[in-house]
Scaffold this motif. Sequence first.
Motif, PDB file in Angstrom:
ATOM      1  N   UNK A  62      19.868  26.100  15.127  1.00  0.00           N
ATOM      2  CA  UNK A  62      19.579  24.673  14.944  1.00  0.00           C
ATOM      3  C   UNK A  62      20.715  23.970  14.220  1.00  0.00           C
ATOM      4  N   UNK A  63      21.253  24.611  13.189  1.00  0.00           N
ATOM      5  CA  UNK A  63      22.341  23.985  12.435  1.00  0.00           C
ATOM      6  C   UNK A  63      23.555  23.753  13.324  1.00  0.00           C
ATOM      7  N   UNK A  64      23.964  24.767  14.072  1.00  0.00           N
ATOM      8  CA  UNK A  64      25.141  24.631  14.928  1.00  0.00           C
ATOM      9  C   UNK A  64      24.937  23.583  16.020  1.00  0.00           C
ATOM     10  N   UNK A  65      23.768  23.604  16.651  1.00  0.00           N
ATOM     11  CA  UNK A  65      23.499  22.658  17.733  1.00  0.00           C
ATOM     12  C   UNK A  65      23.422  21.221  17.211  1.00  0.00           C
ATOM     13  N   UNK A  66      22.755  21.045  16.065  1.00  0.00           N
ATOM     14  CA  UNK A  66      22.659  19.705  15.472  1.00  0.00           C
ATOM     15  C   UNK A  66      24.025  19.198  15.010  1.00  0.00           C
ATOM     16  N   UNK A  67      24.826  20.102  14.443  1.00  0.00           N
ATOM     17  CA  UNK A  67      26.169  19.723  13.998  1.00  0.00           C
ATOM     18  C   UNK A  67      27.016  19.259  15.178  1.00  0.00           C
ATOM     19  N   UNK A  68      26.964  20.011  16.279  1.00  0.00           N
ATOM     20  CA  UNK A  68      27.728  19.635  17.473  1.00  0.00           C
ATOM     21  C   UNK A  68      27.256  18.295  18.037  1.00  0.00           C
ATOM     22  N   UNK A  69      25.937  18.091  18.051  1.00  0.00           N
ATOM     23  CA  UNK A  69      25.379  16.839  18.564  1.00  0.00           C
ATOM     24  C   UNK A  69      25.794  15.649  17.701  1.00  0.00           C
ATOM     25  N   UNK A  70      25.672  15.805  16.382  1.00  0.00           N
ATOM     26  CA  UNK A  70      26.007  14.713  15.468  1.00  0.00           C
ATOM     27  C   UNK A  70      27.500  14.397  15.481  1.00  0.00           C
ATOM     28  N   UNK A  71      28.332  15.429  15.627  1.00  0.00           N
ATOM     29  CA  UNK A  71      29.776  15.202  15.689  1.00  0.00           C
ATOM     30  C   UNK A  71      30.159  14.439  16.952  1.00  0.00           C
ATOM     31  N   UNK A  72      29.446  14.714  18.045  1.00  0.00           N
ATOM     32  CA  UNK A  72      29.729  14.005  19.296  1.00  0.00           C
ATOM     33  C   UNK A  72      29.308  12.535  19.206  1.00  0.00           C
TER      34      UNK A  72
END
Length: 273
Positions: A62-72
């Motif tokens: 969840x952390x990695x996926x959310x981080x990637x989404x928020x960075x995009x």
Amino acid sequence: MDHLCICEEEGNKAWYKKPGYFRGTLDAFLKIIRNEGIKSLWSGLPPTLVMAVPATVIYFTCYDQLTALLKSKLGENESHIPIVAGIVARFGAVTVISPLELIRTKMQSKRFSYKELHQFVSKKVSKDGWISLWTGWTPTLLRDVPFSAMYWYNYELLKKWLCEKSGLYEPTFMINFTSGALSGSFAAVVTLPFDVVKTQKQTQLWMYESHKISMPMSTWAIMKNIVAKNGFSGLFTGLTPRLIKIAPACAIMISTYEFGKAFFQKKNTQKQQ
């Protein structure tokens, strides 16, 4: 190390049979081993293992996926992304794993068989419903969510700073290890009072079932009671063993995770080429 963080209950450690007071971490270790045997330090290991795997998978994914989404959406340099991603990821992981956390605490609070554990859970569910398995959820959230926010923010900050100081574009294993240990230690100190309350609230549930004492108090009532009896320092009971546990745990977890992630990314890139 979990056993040394358990709160005091009516003058005794809740998980231990009439030990008196501990004079420190080493004294606690010696008393546990002398009276209960060295195996008792690993009581509650099976539910800990059962809890650790899904909790880690949910949390880190969840952390990695959310981080990637928020960075995009917000850009690569947005400093608040680790805080938001850490909070949401930990909230989900705590909610899913909370019943297993309760069972683990019970297995550490008193030595009993799996049959007795099953009877305890069945009785609790039939009497108070399935929601009773989430006893301690609130103080666990109050401990883990701020911990996660502070941990990831400081980890990303330290990792970036150490890379700049070392003149590296990508962090090494030791940079990840050091960043994890330092950020985990800081977060552990700040959130320790909620860990003390969480453990006491869950062990009170067993005391209620065994001795018919009053129902566990609310989170804030327990905190006030601890301060009234032992002063403000009572909220930081078990600081040393918690640091001894958290610092290496965070360091090992994040450094091996980052190493594994980089390893498989490299393998996938080679396959695509």
